[in-house]
Structures are given as C-alpha cells and as structure tokens.
Design a protein around this motif. Sequence first.
Motif, PDB file in Angstrom:
ATOM      1  N   GLY A 179       0.818  -1.216   0.000  1.00 50.63           N
ATOM      2  CA  GLY A 179       0.000   0.000   0.000  1.00 50.63           C
ATOM      3  C   GLY A 179       0.847   1.259   0.000  1.00 50.63           C
ATOM      4  O   GLY A 179       0.596   2.198  -0.752  1.00 50.63           O
ATOM      5  N   VAL A 180       1.878   1.259   0.838  1.00 49.27           N
ATOM      6  CA  VAL A 180       2.755   2.437   0.935  1.00 49.27           C
ATOM      7  C   VAL A 180       3.511   2.630  -0.380  1.00 49.27           C
ATOM      8  O   VAL A 180       3.693   3.763  -0.847  1.00 49.27           O
ATOM      9  N   GLU A 181       3.907   1.513  -0.999  1.00 51.56           N
ATOM     10  CA  GLU A 181       4.575   1.644  -2.302  1.00 51.56           C
ATOM     11  C   GLU A 181       3.628   2.249  -3.331  1.00 51.56           C
ATOM     12  O   GLU A 181       4.032   3.067  -4.168  1.00 51.56           O
ATOM     13  N   GLY A 182       2.355   1.876  -3.255  1.00 55.31           N
ATOM     14  CA  GLY A 182       1.350   2.461  -4.147  1.00 55.31           C
ATOM     15  C   GLY A 182       1.256   3.974  -3.959  1.00 55.31           C
ATOM     16  O   GLY A 182       1.151   4.730  -4.928  1.00 55.31           O
ATOM     17  N   VAL A 183       1.310   4.412  -2.715  1.00 54.85           N
ATOM     18  CA  VAL A 183       1.261   5.851  -2.404  1.00 54.85           C
ATOM     19  C   VAL A 183       2.477   6.568  -2.993  1.00 54.85           C
ATOM     20  O   VAL A 183       2.362   7.647  -3.581  1.00 54.85           O
TER      21      VAL A 183
END
Lengths: 199, 330
Positions: A112-116
């Motif tokens: 998720g953080v990589e997506g952000v």
Amino acid sequence: MLDADFFRRWVAATAASVDREAERLTALDSAIGDADHGSNMQRGFKAVTAALEKEAPETPGAILMLAGRQLISTVGGASGPLYGTLLRRTGKALGDAAEVTEAQLAEALRAGVEGVMVLGGAAPGDKTMVDALVPAVDALGDGFAAARTAAEEGALATVPLQARKGRASYLGERSIGHQDPGATSSALLIAGLAEASGE
Amino acid sequence: MKMLINVPETVVADALRGMAAAHPELNVDVENRVIVRRDAPVAGQVALVSGGGSGHEPLHGGFVGPGMLSAACPGEVFTSPVPDQMARAAAAVDSGAGVLFIVKNYTGDVLNFDMAAELAEDEGIQIAKVLVNDDVAVTDSLYTAGRRGTGATLFVEKIAGAAAAEGQPLERVEAIGRQVNESSRSFGVALSAVTTPAKGSPTFDLPPGELELGIGIHGEPGRERRAMMTSGEIADFAVSAILDDMPARNPVLVLVNGMGATPLLELYGFNAEVQRVLGERGVTVARTLVGNYVTSLDMAGASVTLCQVDEELLRLWDAPVRTPGLRWGM
C-alpha cells in the motif's frame, strides 16, 4: 490472527482519532498548506464509517478496499487518492482471506505504501505522509506499538525538512519548521492499528 | 470572522443551489456537484471539462456555456473535486468527439483528474488533458510540485472553448490549449490572508504594513514578504517577474485579476500601472480584461497574467462567449 473485527476496530479507531484531531490537522495545514486537511479527512472517514455499516463487508481485504474507495470518492485533494490508494492496495494484497497474520498485514501495508509513493511521486525526506508510513511499516515486525512510535517519530521528524512535494513545496524554505499534516494524519492511521490490537 | 453563510459544511451546496436558481441555462446537479451546459452534448463538438476546489468563483462554474466550458466540477473549498464528479461530467457532455480535461497543476487536481480519465476511458470516452502551470512565483524544479495553475486557466478555457465551438477535433483543441498555457505567465500578490469557512480565521498572519509577493490562490503564503508597496511598485515587480521568465515577442492578452476583496477601483488603478510598465518594456497589448475572475475567497490582492497571442489565438479570444462570468458577442 487478525480477523474482520480487528480491521473494523482499526478503521473505527482511526475515524475517532481523525475526528478528535481534526482541528489540529487543519491548523498544521494552515501553516504550510491550505487549512483543510482536518475537515477533509473527517468528511472521508465519516463516509467510510457509514459505508462499512451499510455494506457490511466480511473480510479484512474487502473492508479496506471499501474504505479506500470511499476516501477516493469523498475526500478530494491529494489526500483522497493517496489515502484511498493506500487502503485499497493494502486490502487488495490481503485477498479474500477471512483472517490474516500480522506478517501478512505488514507485507500488504508495504504494498500500500509503495502504491502511495508511486502515485504521489514522493520519497522519504520529501516531507509527506511517506515519512510516517515508511518507518511504521519497517517497525511492524516488532509489533503494532513499535509501529505507532515509529510513525509518530517520523511525523515529528518532518519539522526540520523542506517540502518537495504537494502544496507545501510552493513555500520553499518557508516550509521548514512545521510538522507535515499528511505525516501527522498517517501517524493517526498507524496509531489506530495499535489501538485495535490493544497494544 | 463574519461570513454570509449558514454553516461551513454546506457552503458549496448552498452556492450551487443559488447558482441553479440564477442560471436556468445551466444544469446544476447539487448532489453530485456537476455544472453542465443545458444543451450538452453538442453534436460534433469536442467538450471541455474543468474543475477544482471551490472558492475561486467565477472559475470554473461561472465559465460554463457556449464558447467556453461544457461542464465544471466544484470541489469543497480549496479542495480538488473527486474522480466521480469528472467522470460523470464527461459522460454528460461527450458527443462522441471526445472530452478535454483542463487541469490546474496542483497535486490533488492532477491525481483526481487522472483517476477520472481512467474511469471515463473505461466507458469508451476519449479523453485529452491540458495542464495549466503559469505561476512564475514557484520555481519549476524537481524540488517543488511544479508551477501552480492560476490566471492562465481563464485564457485556456476561453480560447480552447472557442476552438471546440468551431468544431475543431480533439487533438487540435488540446494543442491550442497547450499553446495558450505555454504562452502564459502569472504573478500574484496578497494584501491580506484568506479566511476559509472551515477554519474561520485567516490562514496565515499578515501584519497590516506588509504584503506577500508570489502568492497562490489557496491561502498559501507566498515566497517573500515585504513592507507594503504602492500600486506602481507592485506592477513593476509583477510584470518584471513575468517578463524575466517569458520575454514577450508577440502582442499579449492582459488579465488584471482581483483576488476577491480588492475593489474594482483599485484594480483599474493597478491596471493603469501594469499598462505603463508594459509600455516601458516595449510590449504590445492586444486585449485587456480587468475584474475578479480567478479569486481566492476574501483575499485582498491581485494577479497579473500575460498571454502571448498569434492571429489565431487572438481570433479565438475574440470569438463569441456566453457564460455567467464572461460574455461577449452573443
């Protein structure tokens, strides 16, 4: 194991703290942004709470996917797509399992953080939500309380940074000396995890 | 701070209901926050959709109508609209000739319009996009979110809207929009900070004897603060900042834009000074527009936008337009 109830508690705890801290988030945003982060997040999490009640998703993944979609549809600004993507990606990575391990959640949250980071183009040190989220995900192996501490320290550590992304970047050096509102709300989200786990 | 509102939570919806009552020629969907030309979709014409945070009125909703925008999507105050709004607007206005999104360069606007483009393309609607980034006060580098979109938005919406009204194809309308943006630069100053309904007090502290140079349109402070200057000194500073960045070789359109709380009397006086500086710098003025067009709620101050035009852009600027905020020739 973390079941759907844990994820409902997580979202509820975050909604409550966003509500409680809305004025502070808006005040932080007023210093280096446009004075609406608190009210926008408040509106978003209200919509999330209502949608979870109405649609009653039953798996951890489905709960986060629905929460993310609601944030995208109601928050606006950069925060809507960024928080929405964070929760949607995390939820997607959890699949349709009825229960997940802490390690699986840590791995999903990292996705998720990589997506952000991809969506917003921000890296650690740019004075954004990423500065709270990345240390939190790194600390998750040591438990939720450790992640909460790491996120809060990460948010505090944005104070001396010069913003390179988002609206605060227009201020150049004048953005130095203020805590980033996005990193601050991200720390609330991570604190919600610790609260849901009772740690 | 006193405001003519009911409660902060409903300011946008209240304004949309009032706009619907005042402008029967527009279809104002208060619930879904989309303002559409009542005669849309117009057969054979490319449609223009813009949007952004509320608080900049008449931008964007006041520029919906023949010769300009097909639809506008107002977000919360100073908050970009959500993807669902633009996807809905695109579906309402697309005649099959495609839709041009006009997006001011702010992280939130860019992200939400990108997501909307994906949704619309999934429905088979052809989408093109013009990003407006005309504010010379922001250093355009890897270390900022890039230049902000401000006054040039009006030029892009008017000129690309005229091209669409002539029946030009999507690629051409997009190219004209980009040309207008690339030929435009802006610089703004604030004499007072802005008060948002949600916060209820000024978003930054600006002492009485000082002004902010290089402000945006969302209550964010500028790059520099100085002791208060005269209208003539401000005009010198703003026009120089623009011409240093974009030497004007062609005639220019001039927009002297009020930020919301500065009287027209002062804006016209400021325009006189802007014209003086342009004359001194040897710049030919083709057309001038003075008024409150791209505002920032109750902020006092003004911005200057220059757009270099060739014959085609000037012809499109002069073409008829009929919207609540801009009207001539029809």
